[in-house]
Design a protein around this motif. Structure first.
Motif, PDB file in Angstrom:
ATOM      1  N   LEU A  52     -47.945 -35.238  36.714  1.00 52.96           N
ATOM      2  CA  LEU A  52     -47.489 -36.581  36.343  1.00 52.96           C
ATOM      3  C   LEU A  52     -46.155 -36.451  35.616  1.00 52.96           C
ATOM      4  O   LEU A  52     -45.938 -35.505  34.858  1.00 52.96           O
ATOM      5  N   ARG A  72     -39.628 -40.837  44.977  1.00 54.20           N
ATOM      6  CA  ARG A  72     -40.528 -41.480  45.927  1.00 54.20           C
ATOM      7  C   ARG A  72     -40.169 -41.193  47.379  1.00 54.20           C
ATOM      8  O   ARG A  72     -40.978 -41.428  48.275  1.00 54.20           O
ATOM      9  N   PRO A  78     -47.465 -39.061  40.397  1.00 55.41           N
ATOM     10  CA  PRO A  78     -47.509 -40.288  39.599  1.00 55.41           C
ATOM     11  C   PRO A  78     -46.385 -40.325  38.568  1.00 55.41           C
ATOM     12  O   PRO A  78     -46.023 -39.297  37.990  1.00 55.41           O
ATOM     13  N   ASP A 100     -45.828 -45.852  38.778  1.00 50.70           N
ATOM     14  CA  ASP A 100     -47.242 -46.215  38.742  1.00 50.70           C
ATOM     15  C   ASP A 100     -47.613 -47.011  37.502  1.00 50.70           C
ATOM     16  O   ASP A 100     -48.614 -47.724  37.499  1.00 50.70           O
ATOM     17  N   ASP A 101     -46.816 -46.881  36.447  1.00 44.51           N
ATOM     18  CA  ASP A 101     -47.058 -47.652  35.231  1.00 44.51           C
ATOM     19  C   ASP A 101     -45.760 -47.705  34.448  1.00 44.51           C
ATOM     20  O   ASP A 101     -44.784 -47.025  34.778  1.00 44.51           O
ATOM     21  N   VAL A 119     -53.702 -43.390  34.757  1.00 44.29           N
ATOM     22  CA  VAL A 119     -52.980 -43.162  36.013  1.00 44.29           C
ATOM     23  C   VAL A 119     -53.536 -41.940  36.744  1.00 44.29           C
ATOM     24  O   VAL A 119     -53.739 -41.972  37.966  1.00 44.29           O
ATOM     25  N   LEU A 120     -53.797 -40.854  36.025  1.00 43.08           N
ATOM     26  CA  LEU A 120     -54.366 -39.662  36.665  1.00 43.08           C
ATOM     27  C   LEU A 120     -55.744 -39.951  37.248  1.00 43.08           C
ATOM     28  O   LEU A 120     -56.061 -39.544  38.370  1.00 43.08           O
ATOM     29  N   ARG A 122     -56.932 -42.873  38.144  1.00 47.44           N
ATOM     30  CA  ARG A 122     -56.774 -43.808  39.249  1.00 47.44           C
ATOM     31  C   ARG A 122     -56.295 -43.088  40.500  1.00 47.44           C
ATOM     32  O   ARG A 122     -56.769 -43.335  41.608  1.00 47.44           O
ATOM     33  N   THR A 123     -55.324 -42.192  40.333  1.00 46.79           N
ATOM     34  CA  THR A 123     -54.766 -41.456  41.469  1.00 46.79           C
ATOM     35  C   THR A 123     -55.828 -40.600  42.142  1.00 46.79           C
ATOM     36  O   THR A 123     -55.914 -40.527  43.373  1.00 46.79           O
ATOM     37  N   ARG A 150     -45.300 -41.435  50.619  1.00 49.17           N
ATOM     38  CA  ARG A 150     -45.625 -42.798  50.181  1.00 49.17           C
ATOM     39  C   ARG A 150     -44.458 -43.770  50.350  1.00 49.17           C
ATOM     40  O   ARG A 150     -44.164 -44.578  49.470  1.00 49.17           O
ATOM     41  N   GLY A 164     -46.562 -48.516  44.055  1.00 40.78           N
ATOM     42  CA  GLY A 164     -47.903 -47.975  44.230  1.00 40.78           C
ATOM     43  C   GLY A 164     -48.850 -48.994  44.844  1.00 40.78           C
ATOM     44  O   GLY A 164     -49.655 -48.683  45.728  1.00 40.78           O
TER      45      GLY A 164
END
Length: 238
Positions: A52, A72, A78, A100-101, A119-120, A122-123, A150, A164
């Motif tokens: 991350l 990206r 993330p 992501d945030d 975030v971790l 969720r990923t 992505r 995301g």
């Protein structure tokens, strides 16, 4: 063998902030590397795998938005963006570039810790059907969705950066092309998160804009009244 701690990369031009975050994150059990700008960030990414990135928006030479856009196009790592700016447009731009945030300075280190864990988690909790599996990309109506990086590639070969949320939604629609998916199904498949299901119309609208899909008469992401949404296109997996 014990699992290795997650490796975080903090990119901020403020030496004191880098040192503080490195200390607090290490105390929380993470392995931490730091960088003061884009050049050092690239070197750090070349040396070791990173789980991350905490990325400051206001960096010298190359700002965080430019670096986020660059990341990206090549990576799905993330990203949590930091900024001293308070304007909502900065938050929107950061998320549109694929962050992501987002966390505005000043902030409590424990709040950043909570965001990192979220975030971790969720990923890693993405449904198995959202993993690349045997396919690295999908082609539909002259568009290409790159699962690894992505992002989208438009019919002219240009890269279109996805947030995301946009990637999750499009990935699920691609995986279930030509099938109408209800809001409940989109939620269960991970296209939207708990609490975001009421914003599905907005997410679809943004995705249509990225795809150049006429909102008055969409040809790709169609609305089926009282049922849901469908990607109306053949899909070729590669």
């Amino acid at each position: 063998m014990d699992a290795q701690p997650d490796h975080l990369l903090v990119v901020d031009d403020d030496r004191e902030i880098r040192a503080l975050l490195a200390e607090r994150l290490a105390a929380a059990g993470y392995r931490v590397s730091t960088a003061q700008d884009g050049a050092e960030m690239r070197k750090a990414l070349g040396r070791a795998a990173v789980d991350l990135i905490v990325l400051d928006l206001n960096l010298p030479k190359e700002d965080g938005l430019a670096l986020c856009r660059e990341l990206r196009t090549t990576s799905a790592i993330p990203i949590i963006m930091l900024t001293a700016r308070g304007e909502p447009i900065d938050r929107v731009l950061g998320l549109e570039m694929g962050a992501d945030d987002y966390l505005a300075k000043p902030f409590e280190p424990r709040e950043l810790l909570a965001r990192i864990r979220s975030v971790l988690r969720r990923t890693r909790a993405l449904p198995s059907n959202m993993e690349p599996l045997d396919a690295r990309r999908a082609r539909f109506s002259d568009w290409t969705l790159d699962f690894e990086h992505r992002h989208l590639i438009d019919p002219a070969g240009r890269t279109v950066v996805l947030s995301g949320a946009e990637f999750r939604l499009l990935r699920v629609l691609v995986d279930h092309a030509n099938r109408v998916l209800s809001r409940e199904q989109l939620l269960a498949l991970g296209a939207v998160r708990q609490g975001e299901d009421r914003a599905i119309d907005l997410q679809v609208s943004r995705l249509r804009q990225k795809l150049g899909d006429d909102p008055r008469s969409p040809s790709l992401v169609k609305t089926v009244r009282s049922e849901g949404y469908v990607l109306a296109s053949p899909v070729i997996l590669e």
